[in-house]
Motif scaffolding. Structure first.
Motif, short mmCIF file in Angstrom:
data_model
loop_
_atom_site.label_atom_id
_atom_site.label_comp_id
_atom_site.label_asym_id
_atom_site.label_seq_id
_atom_site.Cartn_x
_atom_site.Cartn_y
_atom_site.Cartn_z
N SER A 104 0.80 -1.25 -0.07
CA SER A 104 -0.01 -0.23 0.04
C SER A 104 0.84 1.26 0.00
N VAL A 105 2.07 1.32 0.30
CA VAL A 105 3.14 2.15 0.40
C VAL A 105 3.92 2.31 -0.79
N GLY A 106 3.78 1.49 -2.00
CA GLY A 106 4.65 1.56 -3.16
C GLY A 106 5.92 0.81 -3.15
N VAL A 107 5.82 -0.17 -2.20
CA VAL A 107 7.20 -1.13 -1.75
C VAL A 107 6.99 -2.32 -2.45
N TRP A 108 7.85 -2.71 -3.55
CA TRP A 108 7.87 -4.09 -4.02
C TRP A 108 8.38 -5.35 -2.89
N HIS A 109 7.59 -6.42 -2.73
CA HIS A 109 8.13 -7.36 -2.16
C HIS A 109 8.25 -8.53 -3.13
N VAL A 110 9.65 -8.97 -3.38
CA VAL A 110 9.77 -9.90 -4.18
C VAL A 110 10.28 -11.54 -3.44
N GLU A 111 9.62 -12.30 -4.18
CA GLU A 111 9.80 -13.86 -3.46
C GLU A 111 10.34 -14.65 -4.64
N ASN A 112 11.24 -15.71 -4.50
CA ASN A 112 11.56 -16.56 -5.50
C ASN A 112 10.24 -17.68 -5.46
N MET A 113 9.80 -18.10 -6.78
CA MET A 113 8.78 -19.04 -6.58
C MET A 113 9.12 -20.60 -6.15
N GLY A 114 10.41 -20.70 -6.05
CA GLY A 114 10.84 -21.89 -5.50
C GLY A 114 10.84 -23.07 -6.44
N VAL A 115 11.15 -24.38 -6.08
CA VAL A 115 11.01 -25.32 -6.65
C VAL A 115 9.63 -26.28 -6.43
N PRO A 116 9.11 -26.70 -7.63
CA PRO A 116 9.81 -27.07 -8.88
C PRO A 116 9.64 -26.04 -9.98
N ILE A 117 8.94 -24.78 -9.73
CA ILE A 117 8.84 -23.84 -10.81
C ILE A 117 10.17 -23.51 -11.36
N ASN A 118 10.97 -23.26 -10.49
CA ASN A 118 12.46 -22.86 -10.60
C ASN A 118 13.52 -24.04 -10.55
N SER A 119 14.35 -24.17 -11.32
CA SER A 119 15.28 -25.01 -11.40
C SER A 119 16.81 -24.42 -11.38
N SER A 120 17.92 -25.36 -11.56
CA SER A 120 19.35 -24.63 -11.64
C SER A 120 19.52 -24.00 -12.98
N GLY A 121 18.68 -24.41 -13.88
CA GLY A 121 18.79 -24.05 -15.38
C GLY A 121 18.09 -22.62 -15.49
N ASP A 122 17.52 -22.19 -16.81
CA ASP A 122 17.00 -21.04 -17.04
C ASP A 122 15.58 -21.02 -17.00
N ASP A 123 14.67 -20.48 -16.18
CA ASP A 123 13.20 -20.62 -15.82
C ASP A 123 12.81 -19.17 -16.18
N PHE A 124 11.77 -19.02 -17.03
CA PHE A 124 11.18 -17.57 -17.47
C PHE A 124 9.92 -17.72 -18.45
N GLY A 125 9.34 -16.57 -18.46
CA GLY A 125 8.45 -16.36 -19.34
C GLY A 125 6.93 -17.13 -18.67
N ILE A 126 6.55 -16.73 -17.73
CA ILE A 126 5.26 -17.15 -17.13
C ILE A 126 4.12 -16.65 -17.53
N THR A 127 3.04 -17.57 -17.81
CA THR A 127 1.65 -16.95 -18.19
C THR A 127 0.61 -17.69 -17.41
N PHE A 128 -0.49 -17.06 -16.77
CA PHE A 128 -1.43 -17.66 -15.99
C PHE A 128 -2.80 -17.90 -16.66
N GLU A 129 -3.34 -18.80 -16.33
CA GLU A 129 -5.14 -18.89 -16.78
C GLU A 129 -6.00 -18.11 -15.91
N GLY A 130 -5.90 -16.84 -16.08
CA GLY A 130 -6.67 -16.06 -15.42
C GLY A 130 -6.22 -15.90 -13.79
N ARG A 131 -7.20 -16.00 -12.79
CA ARG A 131 -6.91 -16.21 -11.27
C ARG A 131 -6.38 -17.21 -10.91
N ARG A 132 -6.54 -18.35 -11.58
CA ARG A 132 -6.10 -19.66 -11.17
C ARG A 132 -4.49 -19.89 -11.08
N GLU A 133 -4.28 -20.54 -10.30
CA GLU A 133 -2.75 -20.91 -10.02
C GLU A 133 -2.36 -22.27 -10.93
#
Length: 657
Positions: free
Chosen positions: A370-399
């Motif tokens: 609410s005060v304009g500060v970004w809070h950044v969190e790693n999405m963790g395993v298994p979304i991320n790996s030791s390789g390159d992980d990028f370019g995400i897209t969501f089906e609306g509000r569903r995870e």
């Protein structure tokens, strides 16, 4: 290519004097112009032809070979080349950082830590090295504690080449656009000197009438050209597409640009260059439209915090933009921040190799407070790996949706993966009954939570209720019913991501008749309360606190043994002991009355008492004469029912006005 023609020129001091061999100068020029694939091959040939005694030259070539292979994501070759540079004493400490990064990307965290620490010994203020070291330390924890996301490689979308940057579209999210380097015909001329792959075109996959994905097809419209198109982003109505475009020039390198295309009917128009950046030398790419269509987020090396940064610009018209705005140091680092995806006005996803992660690019979620500060969190395993992980897209509000990863591909080629986080359900359920465990029809359960929940549920005829809650939230619950006292219960749900059901039963005390307070015990023939009574007394205190406007009478009853006068006196003293306990606990004395009944009011058999004892009948009164007709064992049970402490409500408007 992920960010076509975005050149990162590495300046290295000359390691030897005199003219370089002709082929080395050609390799250097290709490396400087971003033709990493061609340069890597030239360096590899030059290295094999350079004699081992030319240590400086071998170190120089090996380092450049490692750099080019790292750029095209051939991590095994990059690591090997950097190790050769180290063996020949390459003089720049930047080699330690490059080695740390490639070991990091290869999942060899212990080796990565060693080289990050060596680099930091000489460059202690390097944020990218500090964050890399943090990422290695965090990686083990993230791998041991994976999130609930389920990840699967989508073979129906993927080819033997590179496939990346999926983008869902359509009212029912039944269209998937993405970029791919596959082609109908492969020729030597179609292979990029930058990546070693063919140029990218835009593809489309759609669902069939059963909701199953069909194989993708290349878009045949004018939007695709002989050059590179990739990283599409579509407007909410699906009729405007921004994408990254790279042309080629045999005489000089060309920057990446953002193009826009519109759909008329079923066809996409030829793309037009946007005017986000007015000059023709600054690279921009990875467009992402905000869901409300007000902003275009993008990536550029125009200047900022180092590497590639994420920016945004207000969309004024179809090809008219306001000034550009860097998203700031909470998002951008000394590394590369790329592939933004705007989910809503306060939620941004992006890929970074500058924030602490598992290696290469990781996907991060940033939430704006609410005060304009970004809070950044790693999405963790298994979304991320030791390789390159990028370019995400969501089906609306569903995870649920898709993303890109080059995990488990030794060539470093990208592929499309699906992800799904099963819905975690947290419920609370139970029954609302009276003190005799009879269901109370139409009782009301109100639940108020710190997450903003304020729900009122009417219990079913059998007294049952059920409400869905959230994880890691504190709730206050109150059950109420006509002619009954209220009961409050506090509950804190577990923070763990797992299905959970909490069971909470309410037992309401009646307003219109006495209620036995079970498990109050006194010393034999005395009014002294025993310690075993504490739990029951504290429950009585809670009832009074839950119902602050009631006054009660505490009545003590005796069995048939002893004289009436003796039992009445003992009962009075025992009732007063309970009142004194309640006063000591903070209950005002004018809410309480003590009354000793002795044996003058024998217990009337309730439905529950009759159910528990087959020799009793509901409605019977346990008088002395009635008890004497029973067996000795039955008499002891009846006497226990008569020896009781009760309370009854005497008023409901204490300090109400």
């Amino acid at each position: 290519m992920r960010f076509c023609c975005l050149i990162a020129v590495i300046t290295v001091a000359a390691l030897f004097s005199g003219c370089k061999p002709v082929k080395l100068s050609v390799a250097d020029e290709k490396q400087r112009s971003g033709e990493y694939f061609e340069a890597a091959n030239l360096y590899r040939k030059l290295y094999s032809k350079t004699k081992p005694d030319k240590r400086d030259l071998r170190a120089y070539i090996a380092y450049r070979m490692g750099l080019c292979n790292q750029k095209i994501n051939n991590i095994p070759r990059a690591t090997s080349a950097y190790q050769n540079a180290l063996r020949y004493n390459y003089p720049d400490s930047l080699l330690f950082l490059r080695l740390a990064q490639t070991y990091h990307q290869g999942g060899r965290y212990a080796d990565a830590v060693k080289y990050y620490e060596q680099y930091l010994e000489q460059n202690p203020t390097s944020v990218i090295a500090v964050n890399g070291l943090k990422g290695c330390v965090l990686a083990d924890s993230m791998k041991k504690n994976p999130t609930l996301y389920q990840v699967r490689r989508m073979d129906i979308f993927n080819s033997q080449y590179g496939d990346f940057s999926p983008m869902l579209s359509g009212e029912n999210y039944d269209k998937l656009y993405f970029a791919s380097s596959r082609a109908k015909k492969v020729s030597r001329d179609s292979v990029s000197s930058i990546t070693g792959q063919m140029t990218n075109n835009l593809f489309l996959a759609e669902k069939d009438e059963r909701g199953e994905w069909k194989k993708p097809i290349q878009i045949e419209d004018a939007i695709n050209t002989d050059f590179d198109e990739g990283t599409p982003s579509l407007s909410a109505d699906g009729n405007t597409m921004y994408y990254t475009y790279c042309s080629s020039d045999p005489l000089s390198s060309r920057p990446a640009e953002i193009y826009v295309s519109t759909r008329s009917g079923a066809s996409w128009s030829a793309g037009n260059r946007t005017t986000l950046i007015k000059d023709s030398v600054t690279s921009v790419g990875h467009p992402a439209i905000s869901p409300d269509g007000k902003y275009l987020y993008f990536v550029s090396d125009v200047g900022g915090y180092g590497g590639k940064d994420i920016f945004r610009s207000r969309i004024v018209g179809a090809d008219d933009f306001g000034g550009i705005e860097n998203l700031g140091a909470q998002i951008n680092t000394e590394g590369d921040e790329m592939f933004p995806y705007v989910r809503d006005s306060v939620t941004l996803y992006f890929a970074s190799n500058g924030h602490p992660g598992l290696g290469g690019l990781d996907i991060f979620k940033a939430t704006l407070d609410s005060v304009g500060v970004w809070h950044v969190e790693n999405m963790g395993v298994p979304i991320n790996s030791s390789g390159d992980d990028f370019g995400i897209t969501f089906e609306g509000r569903r995870e649920k949706g898709f993303f890109t990863s080059n995990r488990n591909d030794t060539r470093g080629y990208d592929h499309i993966f699906s992800f799904l986080r099963p819905v975690v359900t947290v419920f609370i359920e139970g029954y609302v009954s009276d003190k005799e465990e009879n269901p109370i029809d139409s009782a009301i359960v109100r639940i108020v939570g710190r997450d903003g929940l304020n729900e009122k549920v009417i219990a079913k005829p059998d007294g049952s209720y059920k409400v869905e809650l959230e994880r890691d939230i504190s709730y206050v619950m109150m059950a109420s019913a006509t002619n009954y006292l209220n009961q409050n219960i506090e509950l804190k749900t577990d923070p763990d991501e797992k299905d959970e059901t909490y069971y909470v039963d309410f037992y309401l005390a009646p307003l219109l008749k006495p209620t036995v307070v079970e498990n109050i015990f006194y010393e034999f023939d005395k009014a002294t309360l025993l310690p075993e009574s504490e739990e029951a007394l504290n429950e009585l205190i809670k009832i009074l606190n839950d119902n602050p406007h009631v006054t009660i009478e505490l009545g003590a009853h005796a069995d048939r043994k002893g004289s009436e006068q003796y039992n009445e006196n003992l009962a009075q003293r025992r009732a007063q002991s309970v009142v004194d306990y309640l006063i000591a606990a903070g209950i005002p004395s004018d809410r309480l009355t003590a009354k000793g009944y002795g044996k003058s009011v024998p217990k009337t058999v309730t439905k529950k008492m009759a159910a528990d004892n087959d020799f009793l009948t509901e409605g019977d009164v346990l008088t002395e004469q009635y008890i004497e007709t029973m067996t000795p064992e039955q008499q002891e049970i009846a006497d226990q029912y008569n020896r009781r402490t009760e309370f009854k409500v005497t008023g409901t408007n204490y300090q109400l006005f």
